[in-house]
Scaffold this motif. Structure first.
Motif, PDB file in Angstrom:
ATOM      1  N   ARG A 117      70.736  82.831  31.935  1.00  0.00           N
ATOM      2  CA  ARG A 117      72.508  83.084  32.534  1.00  0.00           C
ATOM      3  C   ARG A 117      70.796  84.024  33.826  1.00  0.00           C
ATOM      4  O   ARG A 117      71.730  83.644  34.572  1.00  0.00           O
ATOM      5  N   SER A 142      67.985  83.431  34.816  1.00  0.00           N
ATOM      6  CA  SER A 142      67.475  82.128  34.863  1.00  0.00           C
ATOM      7  C   SER A 142      68.523  81.126  36.421  1.00  0.00           C
ATOM      8  O   SER A 142      68.402  81.223  37.080  1.00  0.00           O
ATOM      9  N   GLU A 143      69.439  81.050  36.014  1.00  0.00           N
ATOM     10  CA  GLU A 143      70.315  80.031  35.922  1.00  0.00           C
ATOM     11  C   GLU A 143      70.785  81.122  36.896  1.00  0.00           C
ATOM     12  O   GLU A 143      71.268  80.110  38.610  1.00  0.00           O
ATOM     13  N   ALA A 200      69.271  76.928  37.736  1.00  0.00           N
ATOM     14  CA  ALA A 200      68.721  76.099  36.478  1.00  0.00           C
ATOM     15  C   ALA A 200      70.037  76.306  35.253  1.00  0.00           C
ATOM     16  O   ALA A 200      69.552  77.110  34.633  1.00  0.00           O
ATOM     17  N   PRO A 201      70.784  75.442  35.090  1.00  0.00           N
ATOM     18  CA  PRO A 201      71.457  75.407  34.530  1.00  0.00           C
ATOM     19  C   PRO A 201      71.558  75.206  32.487  1.00  0.00           C
ATOM     20  O   PRO A 201      69.705  75.080  33.020  1.00  0.00           O
ATOM     21  N   ILE A 202      71.934  76.442  32.597  1.00  0.00           N
ATOM     22  CA  ILE A 202      70.949  76.858  30.246  1.00  0.00           C
ATOM     23  C   ILE A 202      71.276  75.412  29.812  1.00  0.00           C
ATOM     24  O   ILE A 202      70.317  75.493  29.083  1.00  0.00           O
ATOM     25  N   GLN A 220      67.580  74.066  30.860  1.00  0.00           N
ATOM     26  CA  GLN A 220      66.902  74.748  30.457  1.00  0.00           C
ATOM     27  C   GLN A 220      66.030  74.643  28.333  1.00  0.00           C
ATOM     28  O   GLN A 220      65.393  74.912  28.306  1.00  0.00           O
ATOM     29  N   GLY A 242      63.148  77.886  35.535  1.00  0.00           N
ATOM     30  CA  GLY A 242      64.244  78.218  36.679  1.00  0.00           C
ATOM     31  C   GLY A 242      64.014  77.785  37.601  1.00  0.00           C
ATOM     32  O   GLY A 242      63.869  77.215  38.943  1.00  0.00           O
ATOM     33  N   SER A 272      70.705  69.664  38.068  1.00  0.00           N
ATOM     34  CA  SER A 272      71.815  69.518  36.853  1.00  0.00           C
ATOM     35  C   SER A 272      71.083  67.500  35.962  1.00  0.00           C
ATOM     36  O   SER A 272      71.464  67.702  35.241  1.00  0.00           O
ATOM     37  N   GLU A 296      75.031  71.485  26.755  1.00  0.00           N
ATOM     38  CA  GLU A 296      76.604  72.199  27.637  1.00  0.00           C
ATOM     39  C   GLU A 296      78.255  71.550  27.331  1.00  0.00           C
ATOM     40  O   GLU A 296      78.611  72.777  26.904  1.00  0.00           O
TER      41      GLU A 296
END
Length: 189
Positions: free
Chosen positions: A43, A45-46, A51-53, A56, A125, A140, A182
């Motif tokens: 979270r 890093s996002e 950068a979406p979890i 990652q 990230g 994404s 996701e």
């Protein structure tokens, strides 16, 4: 005596578990259940890099199978004399020595370690953000982000991945895994 032996076995088992990769790597919720602190790291890093979890996680899954001290395979001469490793890639993110040094310099994170999950997710990230800035890749877009991650930004720009069917298949796996994670992350409690 028996209670002491059982206690010792439980203590040793808990130590071994932390160093091992999570089981059920096809289930984002199971991974985060086994390693709850990882969600906080991803979270962060996002929030910092965008950068979406799920991306990652997919990159870490492909690069190291969530192993903190992952290394590339050894090379041998004459079939049995070790000559080193394929590359300097190490840790969760399989970051190369030089690229890790660039990250440490750019982020003023000299103490960052590739075997630390939070540092690895911050690196991913940062690298994705650089690929977004330099190459225009959407954060994404796990497929193209992975190609740039694997080939380097210069390699991606020159199209070094074209014609490498195996690598294009791997990038598709990363995209599929990011999509899977996701959809699962939305249901984690």
């Amino acid at each position: 005596m028996r209670k002491s032996a059982i206690l010792l076995v439980l203590i040793l088992a808990s130590c071994v578990r932390e160093g091992q990769a999570p089981t059920r790597q096809d289930d984002a919720c199971a991974i985060l259940s086994q390693r709850p602190g990882w969600l906080r790291d991803m979270r962060k890093s996002e929030a910092v890099w965008g950068a979406p979890i799920s991306v990652q996680m997919a990159i870490i899954w492909k690069e190291s199978s969530f192993r903190a001290r992952a290394k590339t395979r050894r090379t041998f001469v004459l079939g049995s004399i070790p000559t080193g490793r394929i590359s300097t890639a190490y840790g969760f993110a399989q970051a190369l020595d030089g690229t890790w040094g660039d990250y440490q310099d750019a982020t003023n994170s000299r103490g960052a370690r590739r075997s630390d999950f939070g540092d690895a997710t911050d690196f991913i990230g940062w690298y994705m953000s650089e690929s977004n800035r330099r190459l225009g890749l959407q954060m994404s877009d796990a497929y193209n982000q992975y190609l740039a991650y694997h080939q380097g930004q210069g390699g991606y720009r020159s199209g070094s991945y074209r014609g490498q069917t195996w690598l294009l298949n791997v990038a598709r796996q990363v995209q599929n895994r990011a999509n899977l994670y996701e959809s699962q992350l939305a249901d984690c409690s």
